[in-house]
Design a protein around this motif. Structure first.
Motif, PDB file in Angstrom:
ATOM      1  N   LEU A 128      45.327  37.905  32.947  1.00  0.00           N
ATOM      2  CA  LEU A 128      46.184  38.577  31.979  1.00  0.00           C
ATOM      3  C   LEU A 128      47.254  37.574  31.567  1.00  0.00           C
ATOM      4  O   LEU A 128      47.891  36.951  32.423  1.00  0.00           O
ATOM      5  N   ASP A 129      47.436  37.395  30.264  1.00  0.00           N
ATOM      6  CA  ASP A 129      48.336  36.372  29.741  1.00  0.00           C
ATOM      7  C   ASP A 129      49.500  36.978  28.961  1.00  0.00           C
ATOM      8  O   ASP A 129      49.323  37.967  28.238  1.00  0.00           O
ATOM      9  N   ARG A 130      50.646  36.322  29.112  1.00  0.00           N
ATOM     10  CA  ARG A 130      51.773  36.574  28.211  1.00  0.00           C
ATOM     11  C   ARG A 130      52.039  35.249  27.491  1.00  0.00           C
ATOM     12  O   ARG A 130      52.350  34.244  28.137  1.00  0.00           O
ATOM     13  N   VAL A 158      52.280  37.838  22.614  1.00  0.00           N
ATOM     14  CA  VAL A 158      51.429  38.904  23.139  1.00  0.00           C
ATOM     15  C   VAL A 158      51.749  39.119  24.608  1.00  0.00           C
ATOM     16  O   VAL A 158      52.145  38.196  25.326  1.00  0.00           O
ATOM     17  N   GLU A 159      51.583  40.360  25.051  1.00  0.00           N
ATOM     18  CA  GLU A 159      51.814  40.736  26.438  1.00  0.00           C
ATOM     19  C   GLU A 159      50.520  41.279  27.032  1.00  0.00           C
ATOM     20  O   GLU A 159      49.781  42.014  26.365  1.00  0.00           O
ATOM     21  N   GLU A 160      50.255  40.922  28.268  1.00  0.00           N
ATOM     22  CA  GLU A 160      49.099  41.463  28.993  1.00  0.00           C
ATOM     23  C   GLU A 160      47.795  41.308  28.203  1.00  0.00           C
ATOM     24  O   GLU A 160      46.944  42.204  28.164  1.00  0.00           O
ATOM     25  N   ALA A 161      47.624  40.158  27.562  1.00  0.00           N
ATOM     26  CA  ALA A 161      46.407  39.885  26.785  1.00  0.00           C
ATOM     27  C   ALA A 161      45.318  39.356  27.712  1.00  0.00           C
ATOM     28  O   ALA A 161      45.601  38.628  28.670  1.00  0.00           O
ATOM     29  N   GLU A 177      38.322  45.947  27.599  1.00  0.00           N
ATOM     30  CA  GLU A 177      38.586  44.912  26.606  1.00  0.00           C
ATOM     31  C   GLU A 177      37.484  43.860  26.564  1.00  0.00           C
ATOM     32  O   GLU A 177      37.410  43.070  25.622  1.00  0.00           O
ATOM     33  N   ASP A 205      47.552  30.473  18.181  1.00  0.00           N
ATOM     34  CA  ASP A 205      47.658  30.386  19.638  1.00  0.00           C
ATOM     35  C   ASP A 205      46.626  29.395  20.187  1.00  0.00           C
ATOM     36  O   ASP A 205      45.425  29.679  20.163  1.00  0.00           O
ATOM     37  N   PHE A 211      45.465  35.161  18.672  1.00  0.00           N
ATOM     38  CA  PHE A 211      45.846  35.269  20.065  1.00  0.00           C
ATOM     39  C   PHE A 211      44.671  35.750  20.912  1.00  0.00           C
ATOM     40  O   PHE A 211      43.757  36.427  20.427  1.00  0.00           O
ATOM     41  N   SER A 212      44.718  35.393  22.200  1.00  0.00           N
ATOM     42  CA  SER A 212      43.695  35.811  23.150  1.00  0.00           C
ATOM     43  C   SER A 212      42.307  35.450  22.596  1.00  0.00           C
ATOM     44  O   SER A 212      42.123  34.367  22.039  1.00  0.00           O
ATOM     45  N   GLU A 223      40.767  37.304  20.276  1.00  0.00           N
ATOM     46  CA  GLU A 223      40.608  38.210  19.132  1.00  0.00           C
ATOM     47  C   GLU A 223      39.697  37.637  18.056  1.00  0.00           C
ATOM     48  O   GLU A 223      38.902  38.365  17.453  1.00  0.00           O
TER      49      GLU A 223
END
Length: 316
Positions: free
Chosen positions: A11-13, A21-24, A56, A228, A273-274, A276
């Motif tokens: 899980l990334d911030r 992004v939080e909790e990605a 996810e 990102d 981000f992440s 996506e």
């Protein structure tokens, strides 16, 4: 046969000039699978905590990723937080929490032990070695590492290098690992430790592959937008190995062609981000960008006309 992959599921911030992004969902295994699954089936060995949003990852399951080697344990998942500079060129790690990864012992399901292609994503070399010990004679082992493992677990990393075929590192890591400030000399030094091929990633400058008596420069691709950079190197590995598995060979030409797919996957990773961008990315889009990269790359010195045609994508 599916690629067997070991890596972190995190899980990334993340904070960049383009947002936060939080909790990605993130981690080396997730970015690797997001890219590789466009080209090949993937089996994953890893661990998550009971806080991980597994739904996810359903889009990866739908593309043939098998998470049957992922354990879900009580406790928090691996967590990473980082911030990028205004020009995206540097990154500061703000926080790392290992969570359930701290006590992880990789288990390879019985039917996976004869996997012929293995990717050891960026994680503790002890875990990478443990997975290798539980497999049976793979034909190609590719590994990634980073500066922390080079500095803190060098002895284990040396044992790992003796057992792999291809090492992926960035330019700073290659210098740190070898002690040489010239990348060609650094690659030669690393190759003497075990890997037959070293791939040195150089960000905007692309990547260079070094083998026995040859090298090949693969250019990067400037995406339409940069949001990102997290996971771009892992996505490179996914595109690289996914293409190798699809091609069914890993000679010099196949490796160089695969690098174009790696560069293409990495360039898509930075567009959002992440993971996506990979949710909607198609294999045709990936292949088109890889072809553009291959056409811009000079063939390795000494390649024949037929090899050059295959590298550029003009001949399959």
């Amino acid at each position: 046969m599916p690629i067997l992959s070991l890596g972190t599921i995190a899980l990334d911030r993340v904070s960049t000039p383009a947002g936060r992004v939080e909790e990605a969902v993130g981690g080396s295994a997730v970015f690797f699978c997001a890219a590789a699954s466009l080209l090949s089936e993937v089996r994953v060995v890893g661990v998550v905590g009971d806080d991980y949003p597994l739904l996810e990852l359903d889009f990866l399951r739908e593309r043939g990723v098998d998470f049957g080697g992922v354990a879900q344990l009580p406790g928090p998942s691996f967590f990473w937080s980082g911030e990028y500079s205004e020009d995206f060129r540097s990154r500061t790690t703000l926080e790392t929490r290992p969570g359930v990864l701290a006590d992880f012992d990789p288990r390879v399901p019985e039917g996976w032990r004869d996997s012929t292609m293995i990717f050891l994503g960026n994680t503790d070399p002890g875990l990478q070695l443990a997975l290798l010990d539980r497999t049976e004679g793979p034909s190609l082992v590719v590994a990634d590492t980073m500066n922390y493992w080079i500095e803190e677990t060098r002895e284990a990393l040396m044992r790992l290098l003796a057992r792999i075929d291809v090492l992926l590192v960035n330019d700073e890591e290659a210098v740190q690992l070898s002690g040489a400030d010239d990348l060609a000399k650094a690659a030669a030094c690393i190759r003497s430790l075990g890997p037959s091929v070293v791939v040195i990633k150089r960000g905007e400058a692309g990547a260079t592959l070094y083998g026995a008596g040859w090298s090949h420069s693969c250019p990067s691709f400037a995406p339409d937008r940069l949001r990102d950079p997290t996971g771009a190197g892992d996505a490179f590995a996914g595109g690289f190995m996914g293409r190798l598995e699809r091609e069914g060979r890993h000679d010099r030409v196949a490796l160089c062609r695969a690098a174009a797919f790696g560069a293409a996957a990495g360039s898509f990773a930075v567009e959002d981000f992440s993971v996506e961008r990979f949710r909607s990315l198609t294999v045709d889009e990936l292949a088109a960008r890889a072809r553009a990269i291959a056409l811009a790359a000079p063939p390795p010195a000494g390649t024949s006309g037929a090899e050059a045609a295959r590298l550029s994508g003009r001949q399959r």
